[in-house]
Design a protein around this motif. Sequence first.
Motif, PDB file in Angstrom:
ATOM      1  N   GLY A  97       0.705  -1.412   0.120  1.00 15.86           N
ATOM      2  CA  GLY A  97       0.000  -0.018   0.124  1.00 15.86           C
ATOM      3  C   GLY A  97       0.754   1.241   0.094  1.00 15.86           C
ATOM      4  O   GLY A  97       0.097   2.219  -0.389  1.00 15.86           O
ATOM      5  N   ARG A  98       2.128   1.204   0.306  1.00 18.13           N
ATOM      6  CA  ARG A  98       2.891   2.282   0.407  1.00 18.13           C
ATOM      7  C   ARG A  98       4.039   2.559  -1.058  1.00 18.13           C
ATOM      8  O   ARG A  98       4.807   3.536  -0.844  1.00 18.13           O
ATOM      9  CB  ARG A  98       3.855   2.205   1.761  1.00 18.13           C
ATOM     10  N   ILE A  99       3.628   1.544  -1.882  1.00 12.50           N
ATOM     11  CA  ILE A  99       4.537   1.877  -3.165  1.00 12.50           C
ATOM     12  C   ILE A  99       4.262   3.233  -3.875  1.00 12.50           C
ATOM     13  O   ILE A  99       3.051   3.380  -3.848  1.00 12.50           O
ATOM     14  CB  ILE A  99       3.954   0.489  -4.226  1.00 12.50           C
ATOM     15  N   ALA A 161       5.918  -2.311 -19.623  1.00 14.91           N
ATOM     16  CA  ALA A 161       4.646  -2.087 -18.766  1.00 14.91           C
ATOM     17  C   ALA A 161       4.908  -2.667 -17.400  1.00 14.91           C
ATOM     18  O   ALA A 161       5.902  -3.363 -17.160  1.00 14.91           O
ATOM     19  CB  ALA A 161       3.581  -3.039 -19.387  1.00 14.91           C
ATOM     20  N   THR A 162       4.047  -2.037 -16.572  1.00 11.99           N
ATOM     21  CA  THR A 162       4.100  -2.383 -14.991  1.00 11.99           C
ATOM     22  C   THR A 162       2.526  -2.652 -14.348  1.00 11.99           C
ATOM     23  O   THR A 162       1.683  -2.336 -15.115  1.00 11.99           O
ATOM     24  CB  THR A 162       4.438  -1.147 -14.039  1.00 11.99           C
ATOM     25  N   SER A 163       2.381  -3.548 -13.378  1.00 13.01           N
ATOM     26  CA  SER A 163       1.337  -3.804 -12.788  1.00 13.01           C
ATOM     27  C   SER A 163       1.557  -3.936 -11.225  1.00 13.01           C
ATOM     28  O   SER A 163       2.836  -4.398 -10.838  1.00 13.01           O
ATOM     29  CB  SER A 163       0.762  -5.197 -13.066  1.00 13.01           C
ATOM     30  N   LEU A 164       0.653  -4.104 -10.536  1.00 18.13           N
ATOM     31  CA  LEU A 164       0.538  -4.063  -8.919  1.00 18.13           C
ATOM     32  C   LEU A 164       0.210  -5.673  -8.844  1.00 18.13           C
ATOM     33  O   LEU A 164      -0.429  -6.446  -9.699  1.00 18.13           O
ATOM     34  CB  LEU A 164      -0.380  -3.492  -8.407  1.00 18.13           C
ATOM     35  N   GLN A 165       0.680  -6.277  -7.802  1.00 18.33           N
ATOM     36  CA  GLN A 165       0.160  -7.643  -7.359  1.00 18.33           C
ATOM     37  C   GLN A 165       0.212  -7.498  -5.800  1.00 18.33           C
ATOM     38  O   GLN A 165       0.437  -6.640  -5.370  1.00 18.33           O
ATOM     39  CB  GLN A 165       1.224  -8.503  -7.911  1.00 18.33           C
ATOM     40  N   GLU A 166      -0.029  -8.580  -5.181  1.00 19.41           N
ATOM     41  CA  GLU A 166      -0.726  -8.676  -3.864  1.00 19.41           C
ATOM     42  C   GLU A 166       0.656  -8.284  -2.954  1.00 19.41           C
ATOM     43  O   GLU A 166       0.621  -7.742  -2.040  1.00 19.41           O
ATOM     44  CB  GLU A 166      -1.317  -9.990  -3.454  1.00 19.41           C
ATOM     45  N   ASP A 167       1.756  -8.810  -3.389  1.00 22.02           N
ATOM     46  CA  ASP A 167       3.104  -8.402  -2.495  1.00 22.02           C
ATOM     47  C   ASP A 167       3.991  -7.685  -3.185  1.00 22.02           C
ATOM     48  O   ASP A 167       5.191  -7.857  -2.942  1.00 22.02           O
ATOM     49  CB  ASP A 167       3.609  -9.829  -2.053  1.00 22.02           C
ATOM     50  N   GLY A 168       3.629  -6.701  -3.843  1.00 21.22           N
ATOM     51  CA  GLY A 168       4.605  -5.811  -4.845  1.00 21.22           C
ATOM     52  C   GLY A 168       4.061  -5.310  -6.038  1.00 21.22           C
ATOM     53  O   GLY A 168       3.001  -5.004  -6.264  1.00 21.22           O
ATOM     54  N   TRP A 169       5.107  -5.226  -7.006  1.00 23.30           N
ATOM     55  CA  TRP A 169       4.741  -4.839  -8.303  1.00 23.30           C
ATOM     56  C   TRP A 169       5.638  -5.394  -9.367  1.00 23.30           C
ATOM     57  O   TRP A 169       6.884  -5.942  -8.986  1.00 23.30           O
ATOM     58  CB  TRP A 169       4.852  -3.062  -8.406  1.00 23.30           C
ATOM     59  N   ARG A 200       9.844   5.039  -0.101  1.00 18.57           N
ATOM     60  CA  ARG A 200       9.574   5.357   1.282  1.00 18.57           C
ATOM     61  C   ARG A 200      10.724   5.046   2.212  1.00 18.57           C
ATOM     62  O   ARG A 200      10.994   5.635   3.094  1.00 18.57           O
ATOM     63  CB  ARG A 200       8.378   4.618   1.745  1.00 18.57           C
ATOM     64  N   LEU A 201      11.557   4.173   1.617  1.00 21.65           N
ATOM     65  CA  LEU A 201      12.928   3.896   2.529  1.00 21.65           C
ATOM     66  C   LEU A 201      14.181   4.635   2.224  1.00 21.65           C
ATOM     67  O   LEU A 201      15.176   4.536   2.820  1.00 21.65           O
ATOM     68  CB  LEU A 201      13.073   2.374   2.433  1.00 21.65           C
ATOM     69  N   ASN A 202      14.044   5.351   0.886  1.00 23.80           N
ATOM     70  CA  ASN A 202      15.217   5.860   0.339  1.00 23.80           C
ATOM     71  C   ASN A 202      16.438   5.027   0.155  1.00 23.80           C
ATOM     72  O   ASN A 202      17.573   4.998   0.510  1.00 23.80           O
ATOM     73  CB  ASN A 202      15.898   7.299   1.082  1.00 23.80           C
ATOM     74  N   GLU A 203      15.940   3.840  -0.260  1.00 23.80           N
ATOM     75  CA  GLU A 203      17.023   2.627  -0.293  1.00 23.80           C
ATOM     76  C   GLU A 203      16.870   2.280  -1.801  1.00 23.80           C
ATOM     77  O   GLU A 203      16.235   2.295  -2.680  1.00 23.80           O
ATOM     78  CB  GLU A 203      16.457   1.213   0.260  1.00 23.80           C
ATOM     79  N   GLU A 204      18.432   2.125  -2.042  1.00 25.22           N
ATOM     80  CA  GLU A 204      18.591   1.692  -3.659  1.00 25.22           C
ATOM     81  C   GLU A 204      19.172   0.238  -3.581  1.00 25.22           C
ATOM     82  O   GLU A 204      20.448  -0.081  -2.833  1.00 25.22           O
ATOM     83  CB  GLU A 204      19.381   2.776  -4.213  1.00 25.22           C
ATOM     84  N   LEU A 205      18.693  -0.651  -4.479  1.00 24.02           N
ATOM     85  CA  LEU A 205      19.417  -2.141  -4.373  1.00 24.02           C
ATOM     86  C   LEU A 205      19.965  -2.166  -5.874  1.00 24.02           C
ATOM     87  O   LEU A 205      19.596  -1.405  -6.753  1.00 24.02           O
ATOM     88  CB  LEU A 205      18.200  -2.966  -4.369  1.00 24.02           C
TER      89      LEU A 205
END
Length: 854
Positions: A97-99, A161-169, A200-205
């Motif tokens: 929900g915070r994506i 293209a992108t899409s949402l799913q229950e545990d991410g995107w 939201r985490l200011n994190e880069e992977l």
Amino acid sequence: MLRHGLALALWLSAVTAGAAVEGPGRDQFIQAAPARGELRVDGKLDEASWAQAPVFSAFVQRYPLAGAAPSERTELRVLYDSERVYFGIIARDSQPGRIDRRLGRRDSFPATDSVQLIIDSTHDHRTAYAFSLSAGGVHGDGLFYDDRNFTTDWDGVWDGATSLQEDGWVAEFAIPLSVLRFPEVPVQTWGFSVRRQIARLNEELESVDNPRTSNANVSRLGHLTGLEGLVSRRKVELVPYLASRGTLRPQFSDSARPFPRLVEPTLDVGLDVKAALTSDLSLNATLNPDFGQVEADQLILNLSTFEAFFPEKRPFFTQGLELFQPVGGGAGNVSQSLFYSRRIGLETPVLGAAKLTGTLTKGVEVGVLDALVTGPWQAQDEERPDRQWRLHSSRPLHLSPNSALPGRPQPATNFLAAVARGSVGENSRVGGSFAAATPLVGGCSAEEAALDEEEQPAECLALGGLGAAADFDFKTASSEYGVLGQVDASRTVGGLPERTLRDGTVLRRGASGYGGYLRAGKFGGEGFRWQAGYDFASPALDLNAAGFQRTQNEHASRLSLGYQRPNGFGPFRALSANLAGGSAWTSDGRGVNRGSWVNFNGYVELPSSDVVGWETGVNLGGYDVRELDGTGIPLEREHTGFFVVFMESNANRALALNAFAVAGHHDRGPAPGAWGWAGNLALALRPHPALETRLEVTTDRTEYAPRLVEELGDSRFLLGNLQSNFLSLTLRQQWVLRPHLTLQGYAQLFSAYGRYGPFYEAQSDAARTPIRFSAMRPTEATADDFYDVALNLNVVLRWEYRLGSTLFLVYTRSQQGLPTAEGEQPPATVLPRRLWSGPAVDAVLLKWSYYWTA
């Protein structure tokens, strides 16, 4: 010093060539699998081929804790067929929900959740394509070059293209092979990595350990392999366009007569071409290009004696421009650049241009650009405008009334730029470049040069020149240490028989000059870094016909020491502190001190991801050899000191704020000292995922030591202190209706005024003895104080109605204030006065283009 620098570079190359290796990704190989059946690019990854593809999930943090385990899991799959390479990325998220799915315009989406592919398909460890998708489905692309630099100026035609799913995107990319350059080998192995941003985490992977502390990017990538039997698709891409424009402008060029106004419709057709000549070499060409959708340059107040640098925004020139950049940075970042694309077509239109870029052989990159500017002109009778329509052979794809033609000669000029750079070892390179602006008109005679400028023929208005350079960029295996530089030379071609530069140097037709620069130091890594630099330009060095050179007649040295902790220091997420100083003096044999400076700056990034910083410094006077234009007489410069504080808030917030404030003391020479100040406030408001508003306010008051007011003859001058003030208000509004349909607005209101006084007389002699403050005699005089106000407005509706095909609807307005009447005192205020009663130019553009490939 340049000879010593070259010797040092060759020694460093010998030391590093054998030891230089790829970065930590040298042992990482991510496997691609062949696609079985058709893949729909819909962001769902529900085809059977995706389920059978190998999964890579060993991502690590790039920031803030380099090398640490990521907060969220990321899964990567890669497929390919004879036409495309497909990338499927599942970005797992424990808080879906915070994506952050805010929207933006292509290549300029905000700091949202996103993923980026980095592909070094030629595997040269220096250049890589970048393709990005935000969680909201906004596309972005760009290019990494010189291993460590990045630009968004490169654009390719690809799908995603992108899409949402229950545990991410999920992000799904389809990259055509025709977009990439790669060698013809049975099995492809490319440099490769994937980066993910968690807003939201200011994190880069990243899929490989590649921390921000390194002075490298491309050479530290992992590998993508298993791509068998790929054949370069040597497609030809054609993008014809049709543009219709209506312009409403004042009939008279005198800004004091803004009315009546003329309506001038114009029609243009043109063509952009892109072709893959080989798997590693591509050709771009354009015929009668139109750049009406490009945002206007920022309005500024430039009271210096140096030309202002403006960035390139025109698409044909921005794409592939990285190859032509001088080593060590862009044209605005180094003292001598052979090629500055904005010399092309800003006054005389571009008839056509072509650009060849790519890899000639393994490890050798080449780039060649040629452009012809030419156009008709006609002496204008403003009382009786010529409303007839006519096609002109010098611009056959443009149709307009004759009253829209320039009223002065337009010298036809051919611009040529060429560059070649080859790898030395894994991390280093050497290269050479050439640039020429060649007027296609004869030389200007002494009799023609003696005419008033308004009466001079095109031969006298042409400005031509040649430039050539050799450059080097050597780094150690870790890329932390390096030495880079350039040696160059110029020759003046065409134009006036002679012209006098601001420092008094007489530049005759055929004159030659030489120069260069050198940088060495520790450029990367944690902890202490240092840099040393030296620049040299002979009095006759002039690269400005085709390039950008801020000044000539100069030796300049600099030294800096810094402490960098980009991965955290104590309670801070990042820390930086830098101490630097430098000095300059003339190279004409006189050794005139042009000034010295010392600067100390730094910043810290707080746990909240907000940044606060400071800067302080002093300028230690010296002499200005350019202020007394064309004489070469040095004029003493004032001592100044300043202090700056600034802050940048977390860009992921709905309301982001950047600001700085500066105060400076100016000794003002013989006048009493005074304080100047400046400030900037920039707000970014994102009340809705599809809306973004940016407002920026900048103001400045500067107190100057005596400036030239008038030359009195016999080396006598009238000088006056100057106080300048300006206020700039800039608004940018973006509304993303859909990822491929955007409405963007830009407006800048700019006002400035300047007041001279007190006044002084000063005198030098035939020996060009420097003028000191102590020799200035107070006098009574007046000067041309100034007041200016202007408004630039630009509204662009952009619709990419199919891949690579666009429709633009553009409205622009350029509004100038009514000038102060003769005999009146200009107002001493930054508030807009007489703005709407002044001259204005309104234009509406409709531009259609269609992408076709074969």
